[in-house]
Design a protein around this motif. Structure first.
Motif, mmCIF file in Angstrom:
data_model
loop_
_atom_site.group_PDB
_atom_site.id
_atom_site.type_symbol
_atom_site.label_atom_id
_atom_site.label_comp_id
_atom_site.label_asym_id
_atom_site.label_seq_id
_atom_site.Cartn_x
_atom_site.Cartn_y
_atom_site.Cartn_z
ATOM 1 N N ARG A 123 14.511 14.146 6.914
ATOM 2 C CA ARG A 123 14.102 14.637 5.428
ATOM 3 C C ARG A 123 12.861 14.016 4.790
ATOM 4 O O ARG A 123 12.564 13.195 5.058
ATOM 5 N N ALA A 124 12.352 15.011 3.883
ATOM 6 C CA ALA A 124 11.278 14.659 3.365
ATOM 7 C C ALA A 124 11.683 14.420 1.731
ATOM 8 O O ALA A 124 10.876 13.718 1.255
ATOM 9 N N ASN A 125 12.631 14.692 1.299
ATOM 10 C CA ASN A 125 12.835 14.406 -0.028
ATOM 11 C C ASN A 125 13.266 12.746 -0.170
ATOM 12 O O ASN A 125 13.470 11.949 0.684
ATOM 13 N N ARG A 126 12.959 12.335 -1.330
ATOM 14 C CA ARG A 126 13.074 10.952 -1.687
ATOM 15 C C ARG A 126 14.665 10.610 -1.718
ATOM 16 O O ARG A 126 15.273 11.567 -2.134
ATOM 17 N N ALA B 160 11.212 4.287 5.903
ATOM 18 C CA ALA B 160 11.320 4.205 4.504
ATOM 19 C C ALA B 160 10.462 5.115 3.704
ATOM 20 O O ALA B 160 9.363 5.097 4.283
ATOM 21 N N ASP B 161 11.032 5.596 2.486
ATOM 22 C CA ASP B 161 10.207 6.188 1.554
ATOM 23 C C ASP B 161 9.596 5.335 0.574
ATOM 24 O O ASP B 161 9.106 6.028 -0.487
ATOM 25 N N LYS B 162 10.020 4.141 0.506
ATOM 26 C CA LYS B 162 9.435 3.433 -0.621
ATOM 27 C C LYS B 162 9.340 1.839 0.088
ATOM 28 O O LYS B 162 10.152 1.557 0.935
ATOM 29 N N PRO C 222 13.745 -0.052 5.864
ATOM 30 C CA PRO C 222 13.266 0.192 7.347
ATOM 31 C C PRO C 222 11.996 0.121 7.053
ATOM 32 O O PRO C 222 10.946 -0.213 6.389
ATOM 33 N N ILE C 223 11.221 -0.103 8.446
ATOM 34 C CA ILE C 223 9.989 0.000 8.471
ATOM 35 C C ILE C 223 9.091 1.241 8.010
ATOM 36 O O ILE C 223 9.741 2.207 7.976
ATOM 37 N N SER D 46 5.747 7.940 -3.856
ATOM 38 C CA SER D 46 5.185 7.052 -3.372
ATOM 39 C C SER D 46 4.467 6.978 -2.026
ATOM 40 O O SER D 46 4.519 8.293 -1.510
ATOM 41 N N LYS D 47 3.351 6.434 -1.766
ATOM 42 C CA LYS D 47 2.539 6.362 -0.565
ATOM 43 C C LYS D 47 3.389 6.385 0.561
ATOM 44 O O LYS D 47 3.128 7.184 1.570
ATOM 45 N N GLU D 48 4.338 5.817 0.378
ATOM 46 C CA GLU D 48 5.343 5.516 1.937
ATOM 47 C C GLU D 48 5.972 6.833 2.160
ATOM 48 O O GLU D 48 5.985 7.350 3.253
#
Length: 402
Positions: free
Chosen positions: A60-63, A184-186, A192-193, A151-153
């Motif tokens: 998924r791309a959503n946060r 990880a998205d943040k 996670p990495i 976030s940049k992540e």
């Protein structure tokens, strides 16, 4: 036009008699803006939306929804009281069971869904796109998330998903990600990495590989970090171009597995089986999440890739310190140089070039005898780094005099 007619039939928007079809002139994406009843949005909509439905459908791309954020709590309360939300962004897929794919505004969607349980059913503003390609979908997701400070992540994860599954698959095969797990998205020690961490690991492995071990003392061996938040950071693009077979490189994969083992050993060292919980400072058990440490470890692994004896000692660090953590976070916290500022907390809390260079020296020294990390080793590594940098500066000044 058939898709739009099907959308109108399913969702019955307020503007059904006067819909305006618009086009984004930058990307060519086609959309309409309208108002739809909450009951239709929630019953026919979903936030479970992949960026690339064909190549990476499970990611998924959503946060992630931040359920305990104060702004979200307020949003929930407003929804129950009849707040009309706008700026919900979606793509229509007439072939899907849940044809309204929520790209932006997942927090609003959740708040509206909860308000439905209180029988609050009013119209909300939705921007609906039709027949997006992957480039257009990426653009829409970036713009939608930027409205709430993406976030940049998350940007990195979205860009990497569109680029392909190679980096994610590589991390899963090495154990840096679990099977089916996404980046990880943040930022967060327990997350996670991240894409930045994975890219930086691979990049530094090959940067180290380019250094002859005999030249270690005279070369600048400061590891680099891959820039975050950009679609194709220069250093990452160059790494892939110079090493097109990197995904199949068995030695690189071996390094990834060894570092994953080190991270696991560091966590395990602080787990109390009798109490069934982690003990001690959280930062200690998550020490391997430090970017400077990761980059330095990978750089040394690359430089020693042809020296199997020292490489084995480097990889065996995870086996050291059965009574204490392999990375000796307690000793790292006391590692410092006379030139460090007063607010310096010790080795392993920053990720600047000095910190990365010191870790590279520390892991290089540890691999000489493989006795693990010690107080004297940390002190010597810091002195070695400072001396090397002083020599490099003197050499540069000498060259200017010629």
């Amino acid at each position: 036009m058939e898709d739009i007619e099907k959308f109108v039939e399913l969702f019955d928007p307020l503007e059904r008699e006067n819909l305006t079809l618009l086009r984004d002139h930058r990307t060519g994406a086609v959309f309409i803006e309208c108002h739809i009843l909450a009951s239709k949005i929630t019953s026919l909509g979903t936030t479970d939306v992949p960026l690339d439905a064909e190549a990476s459908a499970e990611y998924r791309a959503n946060r992630d929804v931040v359920a305990d954020h104060a702004a979200f709590e307020q949003m929930r309360s407003d929804a129950v009281e009849g707040r009309r939300f706008s700026n919900i962004v979606a793509e229509f897929d007439g072939e899907a069971d849940e044809p309204l794919k929520i790209i932006g505004g997942q927090h609003r969607f959740e708040a509206i869904s909860e308000a439905q349980e209180e029988d609050v059913d009013i119209e909300h503003g939705v921007k609906v796109y039709f027949q997006l390609d992957n480039e257009q979908r990426l653009d829409v997701q970036i713009i939608s998330n930027t409205n709430i400070s993406v976030s940049k992540e998350l940007l990195d994860r979205m860009f990497e998903t569109l680029a392909g599954a190679e980096l994610r698959d590589w991390c899963q095969k090495c154990g840096l990600l679990e099977k089916k797990q996404d980046f990880a998205d943040k930022p967060g020690r327990s997350n996670p990495i991240t894409v930045k961490e994975a890219r930086s690991f691979i990049t530094n492995y090959y940067l180290g590989k380019a250094v002859d071990s005999a030249d270690w003392a005279s070369r600048d061996t400061t590891p680099q970090l891959v820039e975050s938040g950009k679609r194709e950071p220069v250093i990452w693009r160059e790494t892939k171009q110079r090493h097109p077979e990197l995904w199949k490189d068995p030695k690189l994969r071996g390094a990834g597995k060894a570092f994953a083992a080190l991270r696991a050993a560091q966590m395990a060292a602080f787990y109390d089986n009798t109490k069934d919980k982690y003990m001690g400072p959280a930062d200690y058990r998550h020490k391997a999440k430090n970017l400077a440490l990761l980059a330095g470890w990978a750089f040394v692994a690359g430089c020693l890739s042809e020296n199997l004896t020292r490489l084995k000692r480097h990889y065996s660090l995870a086996e050291k310190g059965k009574s204490k953590d392999p990375l000796r976070a307690d000793l790292l916290a006391n590692g410092r140089h006379s030139t460090d500022p007063a607010n310096y907390r010790g080795l392993g809390y920053r990720s600047d070039p000095k910190e990365r260079g010191r870790f590279a020296e520390l892991f290089w020294l540890q691999a000489e005898k493989g006795l693990g990390i010690s107080k004297k080793g940390i002190e010597l590594a810091i002195q070695e780094y400072e001396a090397k940098q002083a020599n490099l500066r003197a050499r540069a000044m000498r060259d200017k005099l010629k």
